[in-house]
Scaffold this motif. Sequence first.
Motif, mmCIF file in Angstrom:
data_model
loop_
_atom_site.group_PDB
_atom_site.id
_atom_site.type_symbol
_atom_site.label_atom_id
_atom_site.label_comp_id
_atom_site.label_asym_id
_atom_site.label_seq_id
_atom_site.Cartn_x
_atom_site.Cartn_y
_atom_site.Cartn_z
ATOM 1 N N GLY A 1 15.507 41.348 9.070
ATOM 2 C CA GLY A 1 16.808 41.947 8.861
ATOM 3 C C GLY A 1 17.592 41.488 7.656
ATOM 4 O O GLY A 1 18.659 42.029 7.383
ATOM 5 N N SER A 2 17.092 40.493 6.896
ATOM 6 C CA SER A 2 17.833 40.021 5.720
ATOM 7 C C SER A 2 16.881 39.299 4.764
ATOM 8 O O SER A 2 15.797 38.873 5.151
ATOM 9 N N ARG A 3 17.341 39.156 3.522
ATOM 10 C CA ARG A 3 16.564 38.391 2.538
ATOM 11 C C ARG A 3 16.414 36.939 2.989
ATOM 12 O O ARG A 3 15.362 36.332 2.834
ATOM 13 N N GLU A 4 17.493 36.380 3.543
ATOM 14 C CA GLU A 4 17.471 34.984 3.995
ATOM 15 C C GLU A 4 16.447 34.795 5.115
ATOM 16 O O GLU A 4 15.716 33.808 5.133
ATOM 17 N N GLU A 5 16.413 35.757 6.038
ATOM 18 C CA GLU A 5 15.438 35.674 7.117
ATOM 19 C C GLU A 5 14.017 35.827 6.575
ATOM 20 O O GLU A 5 13.092 35.155 7.025
#
Length: 142
Positions: free
Chosen positions: A89-93
């Motif tokens: 769900g995100s770049r960080e994830e």
Amino acid sequence: MTALNPYLNFNGNTEEVFSFYKSVFGGEFAMVMRFGDTPGCENMPETEKNGIMHIALPIGNNVIMGTDVPKSMEQVTMGTNMSISISVGSREEADRVYNALSAGGKATMPMDDMFWGDYYGMLTDKFEIQWMVSFSTKHTPQ
């Protein structure tokens, strides 16, 4: 949070395989990309340009995907014929999952922005399982 989808590798017969799966499961291909239409493949041998770079067939809430492995790369054998594709769900994830899975394994393609719009990377974990990690702003994971 995430969607896990099988990603199958073949030695040149991906289109035949996926046409068979389509006849079994029905539906339409969500995507078909050929090497010849892909940036960076201009110098690929003509005999490989019609090969499938990426194909996706939705089956229920899942997607089965695949590719032809060019002859210039290591050919597919049992153990290298499948990857697990995980959409987050995100770049960080994506970075967190990629870094955790690659610990003790082999990073084969670092996370980066790709021409098709995803933030994407590939690795083989310490147990010899191949993974593809992606984040897309266009599609949210199931």
